[in-house]
Design an enzyme around this catalytic site. Sequence first.
Site, PDB file in Angstrom:
ATOM      1  N   HIS A 128      -8.675  11.039   1.396  1.00 55.43           N
ATOM      2  CA  HIS A 128      -9.391   9.834   1.834  1.00 55.43           C
ATOM      3  C   HIS A 128      -8.735   9.284   3.094  1.00 55.43           C
ATOM      4  O   HIS A 128      -7.522   9.437   3.286  1.00 55.43           O
ATOM      5  CB  HIS A 128      -9.442   8.780   0.728  1.00 55.43           C
ATOM      6  CG  HIS A 128      -8.121   8.185   0.356  1.00 55.43           C
ATOM      7  ND1 HIS A 128      -7.607   7.063   0.978  1.00 55.43           N
ATOM      8  CD2 HIS A 128      -7.202   8.538  -0.580  1.00 55.43           C
ATOM      9  CE1 HIS A 128      -6.438   6.751   0.431  1.00 55.43           C
ATOM     10  NE2 HIS A 128      -6.153   7.638  -0.513  1.00 55.43           N
ATOM     11  N   ASP A 130      -9.578   5.989   4.183  1.00 53.91           N
ATOM     12  CA  ASP A 130      -9.528   4.527   4.160  1.00 53.91           C
ATOM     13  C   ASP A 130      -8.113   4.135   3.735  1.00 53.91           C
ATOM     14  O   ASP A 130      -7.361   4.974   3.217  1.00 53.91           O
ATOM     15  CB  ASP A 130     -10.568   3.947   3.194  1.00 53.91           C
ATOM     16  CG  ASP A 130     -10.357   4.384   1.751  1.00 53.91           C
ATOM     17  OD1 ASP A 130     -10.104   5.586   1.546  1.00 53.91           O
ATOM     18  OD2 ASP A 130     -10.432   3.542   0.830  1.00 53.91           O
ATOM     19  N   ASP A 161      -0.574   7.571   2.698  1.00 52.25           N
ATOM     20  CA  ASP A 161      -1.710   7.344   1.789  1.00 52.25           C
ATOM     21  C   ASP A 161      -2.951   7.000   2.584  1.00 52.25           C
ATOM     22  O   ASP A 161      -3.225   5.850   2.821  1.00 52.25           O
ATOM     23  CB  ASP A 161      -1.335   6.219   0.799  1.00 52.25           C
ATOM     24  CG  ASP A 161      -2.419   5.961  -0.225  1.00 52.25           C
ATOM     25  OD1 ASP A 161      -3.308   6.800  -0.371  1.00 52.25           O
ATOM     26  OD2 ASP A 161      -2.380   4.889  -0.867  1.00 52.25           O
ATOM     27  N   GLU A 195     -11.667   5.137  -1.296  1.00 52.33           N
ATOM     28  CA  GLU A 195     -10.769   5.455  -2.403  1.00 52.33           C
ATOM     29  C   GLU A 195      -9.960   4.234  -2.824  1.00 52.33           C
ATOM     30  O   GLU A 195      -9.738   3.995  -4.012  1.00 52.33           O
ATOM     31  CB  GLU A 195      -9.808   6.581  -1.998  1.00 52.33           C
ATOM     32  CG  GLU A 195      -9.059   7.201  -3.183  1.00 52.33           C
ATOM     33  CD  GLU A 195      -7.796   6.463  -3.595  1.00 52.33           C
ATOM     34  OE1 GLU A 195      -7.313   6.700  -4.719  1.00 52.33           O
ATOM     35  OE2 GLU A 195      -7.282   5.643  -2.801  1.00 52.33           O
ATOM     36  N   GLU A 196      -9.549   3.443  -1.854  1.00 49.48           N
ATOM     37  CA  GLU A 196      -8.690   2.295  -2.161  1.00 49.48           C
ATOM     38  C   GLU A 196      -9.439   1.181  -2.881  1.00 49.48           C
ATOM     39  O   GLU A 196      -8.830   0.215  -3.329  1.00 49.48           O
ATOM     40  CB  GLU A 196      -8.016   1.766  -0.882  1.00 49.48           C
ATOM     41  CG  GLU A 196      -7.098   2.765  -0.179  1.00 49.48           C
ATOM     42  CD  GLU A 196      -5.866   3.164  -0.995  1.00 49.48           C
ATOM     43  OE1 GLU A 196      -5.722   2.699  -2.139  1.00 49.48           O
ATOM     44  OE2 GLU A 196      -5.068   3.970  -0.486  1.00 49.48           O
ATOM     45  N   ASP A 223      -2.543  13.329  -2.694  1.00 52.47           N
ATOM     46  CA  ASP A 223      -2.663  11.881  -2.531  1.00 52.47           C
ATOM     47  C   ASP A 223      -1.671  11.134  -3.422  1.00 52.47           C
ATOM     48  O   ASP A 223      -1.956  10.061  -3.913  1.00 52.47           O
ATOM     49  CB  ASP A 223      -4.120  11.470  -2.850  1.00 52.47           C
ATOM     50  CG  ASP A 223      -4.415  10.029  -2.472  1.00 52.47           C
ATOM     51  OD1 ASP A 223      -3.693   9.487  -1.601  1.00 52.47           O
ATOM     52  OD2 ASP A 223      -5.353   9.445  -3.036  1.00 52.47           O
ATOM     53  N   HIS A 472       0.863   1.459  -0.317  1.00 54.28           N
ATOM     54  CA  HIS A 472       0.296   0.133  -0.632  1.00 54.28           C
ATOM     55  C   HIS A 472       1.253  -0.999  -0.279  1.00 54.28           C
ATOM     56  O   HIS A 472       0.880  -2.165  -0.334  1.00 54.28           O
ATOM     57  CB  HIS A 472      -0.093  -0.005  -2.114  1.00 54.28           C
ATOM     58  CG  HIS A 472      -1.199   0.911  -2.521  1.00 54.28           C
ATOM     59  ND1 HIS A 472      -2.009   0.673  -3.600  1.00 54.28           N
ATOM     60  CD2 HIS A 472      -1.644   2.063  -1.966  1.00 54.28           C
ATOM     61  CE1 HIS A 472      -2.901   1.651  -3.709  1.00 54.28           C
ATOM     62  NE2 HIS A 472      -2.681   2.506  -2.729  1.00 54.28           N
TER      63      HIS A 472
END
Length: 521
Positions: A128, A130, A161, A195-196, A223, A472
């Site tokens: 991903h 995003d 990520d 995805e997030e 991931d 994150h």
Amino acid sequence: MKQPSLPLCSLFLIFIIPLIMLPFGSDASERLVEDLFNYIDAHQDDFVQNLKNWVAVPSDSSDPQFRGEVIRMMEMTAKRIETLGASVQIVDMGFETLYDGRKVKFPPAILAELGNDTTKATVCFYGHVDVQPAKKEDGWKSDPFTLTELNGNLYGRGATDNKGPVLAWIHAIDTYIAMKQDIPVNLKFIIEGVEETGSPGLEELIKGQEQFFSDVDYIVISDNVWLSRKPALTYGTRGNAYFFVEVESGKKDLHSGTFGGIIHESMRDLVYLLASLVDTSGRILIPGIYDDVAPVTEEEHKLYENIDFDMEEHKNNTEVNTFLYNNKEEILQHLWRYPSLSIHGIEGAFSGTGSKTVIPSKVIGKFSIRQAPNMQIPVVEKLVKNYLEDVFAKLNSPNKLKVSLEIGAMPWVANVDDPQYEAAKISIRKVFGVTPDMVREGSTIPLARTFQDLTKKRIMMLPIGGADDGEHSQNEKISRSNYIQGTKVFASFFLDLAKLHEDLLEKSDAKKVKMSQIIES
Ligand code: MN
Ligand code: MN
């Protein structure tokens, strides 16, 4: 003094020199690997620059304000994958309805294919592009959308990520193309931009693409991150069942001076219920909850022995005095392959500072049970509801009880005998000189399970990020070394997987049978 005889010299030339040369590779494929690795080393600055260009796009999927940036990121990714010579399909994902009723377009998803040689294995890569939100003022040392290199680390939102790993996979393919080498496997891509925010629409997308997945032999997800400084392969994740338990005594909050002593308080009931869920040794008290948990096999037992896991370091990072278990094996098992129950909070209860003398009328306790293979969410839901209702019945309380399941995510575990795990081990040994740890995730990553359930294919999580990458978090990073070595792992993986795939096909008589069917039998 006698000179060494000629036969002895020739013996040396014939036997010893080839033996010395062996580890350095003498056959064509080993020379190829060396060339591929050299190319990757030589072009690492370009690869870092490409990551810089991607990180510069604030493709935060959680905030509709950035939706245009996510869409731009998807377009950039599609164009990039097209440069590999792949056929790229941009799939419309429809509209998202916001809390205020406004509708905004979801970013599209990307499906791509490169190569369709029926004699080769087909690998589908999921990723991903995003990212999580990021603001400099949240405590970033550098601008989160300007990739910044410091002490060998590349800081930026999405660096690990998941933009870094997606690009590493693309660069691995670039390398074959630049060196005019045949790519040993057919490649497919599925790349998403939400995805997030929990991958809304991904299940429907996969369900609608039966044709696309029909000839896929292996699905690789990169991931997540390693467990320690040692490379790792991830073969399982826990699921989660999140419950609300609501107790209501009446319609309004009351004063403890005026009503305390004459009413059945909802908080008392709830605290009793919550306290009955788990004991001080961490054991869940709900009867039957452990019945479906997969037993530990001999093979699994062995996997824990070599895992690089420093209990003391983990304790220090956690800033607790002591864990429930005092050895590595039990700690890892209770994180990865046994259920755990955590109490998260109480909605409606007084939680501010000071000493308010309120008696809350309605309180909602929140707790969750991490799910281990082979637990079933509907079974767990029933056990939890029955148990809490039984406990509540014994309280003889006139209050109203409501127990509800809010989230139900299934656990995932892969069969590690899958050839792709074997291939990845070989690739990692070539690049890092160590055999990777076989690890699981204690947290929930629903993706692998989703792919497994919907495509019935074998899934592998092949992380390249380090344990301290801080996904994150503020100052997310990937180290330059992991990024570049990870690219090498991917490049080698295509060859190593192709080789194992071929071996398996040779062993089976039916050469046209796809790998998925062979390993299934
Ligand atoms: Mn991710
Ligand atoms: Mn993430």
